[in-house]
Design a protein around this motif. Sequence first.
Motif, short mmCIF file in Angstrom:
data_model
loop_
_atom_site.label_atom_id
_atom_site.label_comp_id
_atom_site.label_asym_id
_atom_site.label_seq_id
_atom_site.Cartn_x
_atom_site.Cartn_y
_atom_site.Cartn_z
N GLY A 32 -18.26 -50.56 5.63
CA GLY A 32 -17.48 -50.82 6.84
C GLY A 32 -17.38 -52.29 7.19
O GLY A 32 -17.04 -52.65 8.32
N ILE A 33 -17.66 -53.14 6.21
CA ILE A 33 -17.53 -54.59 6.38
C ILE A 33 -16.06 -54.97 6.25
O ILE A 33 -15.33 -54.43 5.42
N VAL A 56 -24.35 -59.58 6.31
CA VAL A 56 -24.67 -58.34 5.60
C VAL A 56 -24.01 -58.34 4.21
O VAL A 56 -24.59 -57.85 3.23
N ALA A 57 -22.81 -58.91 4.10
CA ALA A 57 -22.17 -59.03 2.79
C ALA A 57 -23.01 -59.90 1.86
O ALA A 57 -23.12 -59.62 0.65
N ARG A 58 -23.62 -60.93 2.38
CA ARG A 58 -24.51 -61.77 1.57
C ARG A 58 -25.73 -60.97 1.10
O ARG A 58 -26.17 -61.10 -0.04
N TRP A 59 -26.27 -60.16 2.01
CA TRP A 59 -27.43 -59.33 1.64
C TRP A 59 -27.06 -58.37 0.52
O TRP A 59 -27.81 -58.21 -0.45
N LEU A 60 -25.91 -57.72 0.63
CA LEU A 60 -25.46 -56.79 -0.41
C LEU A 60 -25.27 -57.51 -1.75
O LEU A 60 -25.62 -56.97 -2.80
N SER A 111 -18.76 -52.07 -2.37
CA SER A 111 -19.90 -51.84 -1.48
C SER A 111 -19.57 -52.26 -0.05
O SER A 111 -19.94 -51.57 0.91
N CYS A 112 -18.89 -53.39 0.10
CA CYS A 112 -18.51 -53.85 1.45
C CYS A 112 -17.56 -52.87 2.11
O CYS A 112 -17.67 -52.57 3.31
N ILE A 113 -16.61 -52.34 1.34
CA ILE A 113 -15.66 -51.37 1.89
C ILE A 113 -16.40 -50.13 2.37
O ILE A 113 -16.17 -49.63 3.47
N LEU A 167 -25.11 -51.50 12.99
CA LEU A 167 -25.49 -50.48 12.02
C LEU A 167 -24.37 -50.31 10.99
O LEU A 167 -23.19 -50.23 11.34
N TYR A 168 -24.76 -50.28 9.71
CA TYR A 168 -23.81 -50.08 8.62
C TYR A 168 -24.30 -48.95 7.71
O TYR A 168 -25.51 -48.76 7.53
#
Length: 348
Positions: free
Chosen positions: A170-171, A203-207, A165-167, A65-66
């Motif tokens: 929580g990525i 998830v980083a790719r999705w973002l 966005s990644c930060i 979960l993010y």
Amino acid sequence: MIKLEYIWIDGTDKTPQLRSKTKVLENDVNFTHNVSDLPIWGFDGSSTNQAEGSNSDCVLKPVRLYDNPLEKNSYLVLCEVWNIDDTPHKTNTRFKLYELINGGDKNHEPWFGFEQEYTLFKKGEFDGELVPVGWPLDGTQPAPQGDYYCGRNKGEHIARAHMESCIKAGIGITGINSEVMLGQWEYQIFGKDPYKVTDDLWVARWLMEKICLRKHRVVSLEPKPVKGDWNGAGCHANFSTKAMRGDDGGVVIHKSITKLATKHNEHIKVYGYGNEDRLTGKHETCDINTFQWGVSDRGASIRVPWQVAKENKGYLEDRRPSANCDPYLVAWRMIKTICYEEEKEYGL
């Protein structure tokens, strides 16, 4: 109300894609911020290349979960795909990694750092043709490579929006930089947990896809996005074990390189589709049919950073994975070869 964006990897041949759909929950005891309490969900696998129409149901099991940095009151739910008989779906490569790690010695403590390169595209002047950002819209080419790496590149607003966005999500992002080709960038994802770091990369790719859509751009993970005298796009994998990071870890690193050499073809098979167009022996790559290693050598299959050679401990960099690789399979193959394969003779 709480929005849960369920994200999963589909069954697209050769280069699996990310899919997602949204579940809305009332803001009450149904949402505890604990991934194990999230409901499973189903989807039509016949529309994602994961099932036949006559038996189309597939199951989404939440695994991480993010926070969703793109919307309020929203969370990103990364899921594994399972069959309705409670067996992992054949496209569930994350479970393949799980089986390997949980079926072997857990004292290796593998760490990964992925360097995800990508290329940003925009619409050109002719029939909606896509051209890399910063390139002339008329289909001609810009000045040759040389000034763009960590320099005067284009697309920084997207790279920085993605980093932020990644930060917030929580990525484990550790940095970004512009790359050698105009319109090409990179972000780095690090993790001491092989499940977390590989989940983070997906998830980083999705973002990135969603951010580009909002900014009227397209992101490509093609290994060779532009033919000719231009760099390709990889996803270099930095890898270490507890023994590599300890005293005299250099000895373990060199033994690991020997193991990687003997399994070169097996690695190439799971390092991404179309990688032969990138791994040509030019543009900071080693030929796909050749295995080489070297200190500070970006033309090698495996690079040992200079500080690692100096300190005799640290990590190695596998430069073979392509930008469109499946990080679950890359992690699975590297751990399998380095941690669980017996050492064999190889002429290094």
